[in-house]
Design a protein around this motif. Structure first.
Motif, PDB file in Angstrom:
ATOM      1  N   LYS A   1       0.837  -1.209   0.000  1.00 38.05           N
ATOM      2  CA  LYS A   1       0.000   0.000   0.000  1.00 38.05           C
ATOM      3  C   LYS A   1       0.866   1.251   0.000  1.00 38.05           C
ATOM      4  O   LYS A   1       0.571   2.225  -0.714  1.00 38.05           O
ATOM      5  CB  LYS A   1      -0.927  -0.003   1.214  1.00 38.05           C
ATOM      6  N   ALA A   2       1.949   1.239   0.779  1.00 43.58           N
ATOM      7  CA  ALA A   2       2.849   2.385   0.813  1.00 43.58           C
ATOM      8  C   ALA A   2       3.500   2.623  -0.547  1.00 43.58           C
ATOM      9  O   ALA A   2       3.642   3.768  -0.991  1.00 43.58           O
ATOM     10  CB  ALA A   2       3.922   2.171   1.881  1.00 43.58           C
ATOM     11  N   LEU A   3       3.886   1.542  -1.232  1.00 41.51           N
ATOM     12  CA  LEU A   3       4.477   1.669  -2.563  1.00 41.51           C
ATOM     13  C   LEU A   3       3.467   2.238  -3.551  1.00 41.51           C
ATOM     14  O   LEU A   3       3.802   3.073  -4.403  1.00 41.51           O
ATOM     15  CB  LEU A   3       4.981   0.311  -3.042  1.00 41.51           C
ATOM     16  N   GLU A   4       2.218   1.799  -3.436  1.00 40.46           N
ATOM     17  CA  GLU A   4       1.177   2.285  -4.338  1.00 40.46           C
ATOM     18  C   GLU A   4       0.902   3.768  -4.133  1.00 40.46           C
ATOM     19  O   GLU A   4       0.443   4.450  -5.044  1.00 40.46           O
ATOM     20  CB  GLU A   4      -0.102   1.485  -4.145  1.00 40.46           C
ATOM     21  N   TYR A   5       1.188   4.261  -2.931  1.00 43.53           N
ATOM     22  CA  TYR A   5       0.997   5.686  -2.650  1.00 43.53           C
ATOM     23  C   TYR A   5       2.257   6.501  -2.908  1.00 43.53           C
ATOM     24  O   TYR A   5       2.336   7.667  -2.529  1.00 43.53           O
ATOM     25  CB  TYR A   5       0.508   5.884  -1.220  1.00 43.53           C
ATOM     26  N   GLY A   6       3.259   5.887  -3.557  1.00 44.48           N
ATOM     27  CA  GLY A   6       4.402   6.636  -4.043  1.00 44.48           C
ATOM     28  C   GLY A   6       5.620   6.688  -3.143  1.00 44.48           C
ATOM     29  O   GLY A   6       6.576   7.401  -3.453  1.00 44.48           O
ATOM     30  N   LEU A   7       5.626   5.967  -2.029  1.00 50.83           N
ATOM     31  CA  LEU A   7       6.812   5.966  -1.184  1.00 50.83           C
ATOM     32  C   LEU A   7       7.937   5.174  -1.846  1.00 50.83           C
ATOM     33  O   LEU A   7       7.674   4.254  -2.620  1.00 50.83           O
ATOM     34  CB  LEU A   7       6.503   5.356   0.184  1.00 50.83           C
ATOM     35  N   ASN A   8       9.178   5.556  -1.558  1.00 49.57           N
ATOM     36  CA  ASN A   8      10.295   4.791  -2.103  1.00 49.57           C
ATOM     37  C   ASN A   8      10.376   3.450  -1.375  1.00 49.57           C
ATOM     38  O   ASN A   8       9.774   3.274  -0.304  1.00 49.57           O
ATOM     39  CB  ASN A   8      11.604   5.582  -2.019  1.00 49.57           C
ATOM     40  N   PRO A   9      11.100   2.475  -1.932  1.00 49.49           N
ATOM     41  CA  PRO A   9      11.114   1.127  -1.351  1.00 49.49           C
ATOM     42  C   PRO A   9      11.531   1.069   0.112  1.00 49.49           C
ATOM     43  O   PRO A   9      10.947   0.315   0.891  1.00 49.49           O
ATOM     44  CB  PRO A   9      12.105   0.370  -2.250  1.00 49.49           C
TER      45      PRO A   9
END
Length: 202
Positions: A105-113
């Protein structure tokens, strides 16, 4: 299907929170608070960091499941305590699921890995940290002798890695969750411990 798995994980985490309340001799209100915090705390923290409305406040089931778990522990806590080995296995499954889902979910919201993986760990162990702090215990994340947070870290890192290679959706989530679950089960079975600072005895 994902919501059902979420609710199963929430139920198991809520059981552990309510059982902590029994061990601390809290009344039913205190048990319920610990159950809700344990079950929902990590997901709420994740969603607030992502600046979205927490999913716990979008579905009645997310709030009611911990209430049911509290009622079960309130009336039958000796029986629940006796099946703790099975509950710990389900707890490991919930740990794996939450770290993978939180990272994705965090990746889908644009956070880096890296940040996404950290948020995945927060999703998996955040509720337990809140439970421990409220109950006056050292949070598991800070005293990880039983390798609880480490499997979540590796599962979250695995999810971030798979996402980086373009592998999304339930197969990647399942693979990362199984990795964290397998490591947690192995740690319990083999009694793996994180090392203390050099010179400190066991």
């Amino acid at each position: 299907m994902s919501e059902i798995l979420d609710l199963v994980g929430i139920f198991v985490f809520a059981l552990s929170g309510a059982l902590m309340g029994v061990r601390k001799r809290l009344d039913v209100v205190g048990m319920g608070v610990l159950a809700e915090m344990t079950a929902l705390g990590g997901g709420v923290v994740r969603d607030l960091i992502l600046n979205v409305r927490p999913i716990a406040f979008q579905s009645l089931g997310y709030v009611l499941v911990p209430v049911v778990a509290t009622a079960i522990v309130f009336f039958w806590h000796p029986h629940v305590a006796r099946v703790m080995p099975a509950i710990l296995v389900l707890d490991a499954a919930g740990l794996g699921l939450f770290c993978a889902v939180g990272t994705e979910k965090a990746l889908e919201y644009g956070l880096n890995p890296l940040h996404a993986a950290l948020l995945g760990v927060a999703t998996a162990v955040g509720g337990g940290m809140l439970r421990d702090v409220l109950a006056g215990e050292i949070p598991t994340l800070l005293y990880d002798r039983q390798l609880y947070a480490v499997p979540a870290m590796l599962g979250s890192a695995g999810m971030a890695g798979l996402y980086g290679f373009g592998l999304h959706g339930w197969p990647a989530t399942l693979a990362a969750a199984v990795l964290a679950f397998g490591l947690r089960i192995a740690a319990m079975r083999r009694n793996w411990r994180a090392p203390l600072a050099r010179g400190l005895g066991e």
